[in-house]
Design an enzyme around this catalytic site. Structure first.
Site, short mmCIF file in Angstrom:
data_model
loop_
_atom_site.label_atom_id
_atom_site.label_comp_id
_atom_site.label_asym_id
_atom_site.label_seq_id
_atom_site.Cartn_x
_atom_site.Cartn_y
_atom_site.Cartn_z
N ASP A 1 26.73 -21.57 29.59
CA ASP A 1 26.68 -21.79 28.32
C ASP A 1 27.44 -20.84 27.36
O ASP A 1 28.08 -20.07 27.87
CB ASP A 1 25.26 -22.30 27.91
CG ASP A 1 24.31 -20.94 27.95
OD1 ASP A 1 24.99 -19.81 27.92
OD2 ASP A 1 23.02 -20.84 27.95
N LYS B 1 28.03 -28.30 33.18
CA LYS B 1 27.11 -27.53 32.94
C LYS B 1 25.47 -27.85 33.09
O LYS B 1 24.65 -27.26 33.94
CB LYS B 1 26.80 -26.85 31.55
CG LYS B 1 25.87 -25.54 31.26
CD LYS B 1 24.88 -26.31 30.24
CE LYS B 1 23.83 -24.87 30.13
NZ LYS B 1 22.82 -25.65 29.34
#
Length: 217
Positions: A139, A121
């Protein structure tokens, strides 16, 4: 609506609401963005933005940061949480950037994800926001919203990312993940909407009577 129709509506609505979404983490280059994203793990962007000015006073480039004792870094970033792990990662990745990458942040997923404290991420955010590479960082909030909007089954973050990439045009990925973040903060928060409250949820599922139970990332 079909899944493609839901995605098309979300795309158009978010572009209408947030045509030029700013990058929420304050930074001046790829290195300061990388560190800021690392600090944002389990911490709000707002808090990170309050902490980083003091961190940059210690050093704002790899050569300087690798010379700062970990304890000093930890003391500054303590409000962001997980400070022992994050401070060590900042110090170690700075050393690696100097030794292995000529003090530059590498523009590749493989090299970024090899750095301490940098997962997929974080690498996706840097690739997207620092280098303009089409990426779709997911997220926990984006993961939750994508489930509420019927865009993914919520199996895991990796599946949500893959589903979103299939549903949305590649040229929209970089802006869209920011637009989802801003919409989520404003209208579809963890406590403010359960899939039956916000404008997008109620438009996509007007007959939904019960809260949408989402799976964790």
């Amino acid at each position: 609506m079909t899944k493609k129709e839901r995605a098309a509506y979300v795309d158009a609505e978010l572009e209408r609401r947030y045509p030029n979404p700013p990058i929420p983490l304050d930074h001046k280059d790829a290195y300061t963005l990388l560190v800021a994203v690392l600090l944002s793990a389990q911490c709000t962007d707002e808090r990170v933005n309050k902490v980083t000015p003091d961190l940059w006073k210690l050093a704002d480039e790899p050569e300087g940061m690798r010379k700062i004792p970990v304890d000093e870094i930890r003391e500054v970033i303590r409000p962001c949480g997980l400070s022992p792990r994050k401070s060590q990662a900042i110090r170690d990745l700075s050393e690696i950037l100097v030794v292995e990458h000529g003090s530059e942040v590498p523009a590749s997923f493989e090299a970024l994800e090899a750095l301490p404290g940098v997962g997929h991420k974080t690498a996706s955010v840097v690739m997207s926001q620092a280098f303009g590479h089409p990426s779709f960082p997911v997220d926990t909030h984006i993961h939750r919203l994508a489930q509420r909007w019927g865009l993914t089954n919520g199996k895991n973050v990796a599946q949500t990312e893959a589903d979103c990439k299939r549903l949305f045009p590649k040229e929209r990925w970089n802006h869209l993940h920011l637009q989802i973040i801003y919409y989520g903060r404003e209208h579809c928060t963890a406590r403010g909407c359960d899939g039956t409250v916000c404008p997008i949820c109620t438009t996509l599922y007007p007959d939904r009577k019960r809260a949408k139970v989402t799976k964790k990332a």
